[in-house]
Design a protein around this motif. Structure first.
Motif: not given
Length: 190
Positions: A101-128
């Motif tokens: 029923p859902t797709m979820t995201f939880r961040s694990t790392r946020i990095a960057g400066a100014g206008e440019d950033w990187t967002l890393e995390g875990d994406l879950t769809i179903g049980d994966v």
């Protein structure tokens, strides 16, 4: 303290990063946000769509390491502009929204400066669950004259392989890579 004068800094990977937002729980603005995607069809064109029901939470800490973002997308809210296709994608032989029923995201790392950033995390769809990274463009913070609130805007892009999540139906008809585009606005805590 306004976002312009907030100047907390942290050292990560040898660089100094100033947070562009004041700490606190930023309220999600669903009226000015969207979650879209593209996927190849028959290898020759793209099908574009979006999800109409989703929520996200942004908590800004004193440093990027203390900050987090989470999101939940209701997969049944898929909208490709074709109701018959959307009903088929929701069905058990494709996306199977009863099982996933859902797709979820939880961040694990946020990095960057100014206008440019990187967002890393875990994406879950179903049980994966699999890691994913987004390139994020910070659009800035503005005052809204109507109510005096301050809004921050972000554009984020990333991609994942649907086969990594057990969504390997219709090979040859649908591409494996799904590109995701997010337009998000949040309201500064008062």
């Amino acid at each position: 303290m306004t976002a312009e004068t907030h100047d907390t800094a942290t050292t990560t990977a040898g660089s100094t990063t100033a947070l562009p937002l004041i700490p606190g729980r930023w309220a999600f603005d669903p009226l000015h946000s969207s979650v879209g995607f593209t996927i190849r069809h028959l290898g020759i064109s793209k099908v574009r769509g979006r999800f109409n029901e989703f929520e996200t939470e942004l908590v800004v800490g004193e440093t990027p390491e203390d900050s987090s973002i989470t999101a939940t997308v209701q997969l049944a809210s898929i909208d490709t502009g074709n109701p018959d296709r959307d009903a088929h994608v929701r069905a058990a032989d494709l996306l199977d929204v009863a099982k996933r029923p859902t797709m979820t995201f939880r961040s694990t790392r946020i990095a960057g400066a100014g206008e440019d950033w990187t967002l890393e995390g875990d994406l879950t769809i179903g049980d994966v669950t699999r890691p994913i990274a987004f390139d994020v463009e910070f659009g800035g913070v503005v005052d809204v004259p109507v109510d005096g609130s301050r809004h921050a805007g972000f554009d984020a892009t990333g991609e994942f392989r649907r086969s990594d999540f057990g969504l390997d139906f219709a090979p040859g008809f649908l591409g494996d890579v799904i590109k995701v585009g997010l337009e998000l606005q949040f309201v500064e805590p008062r």
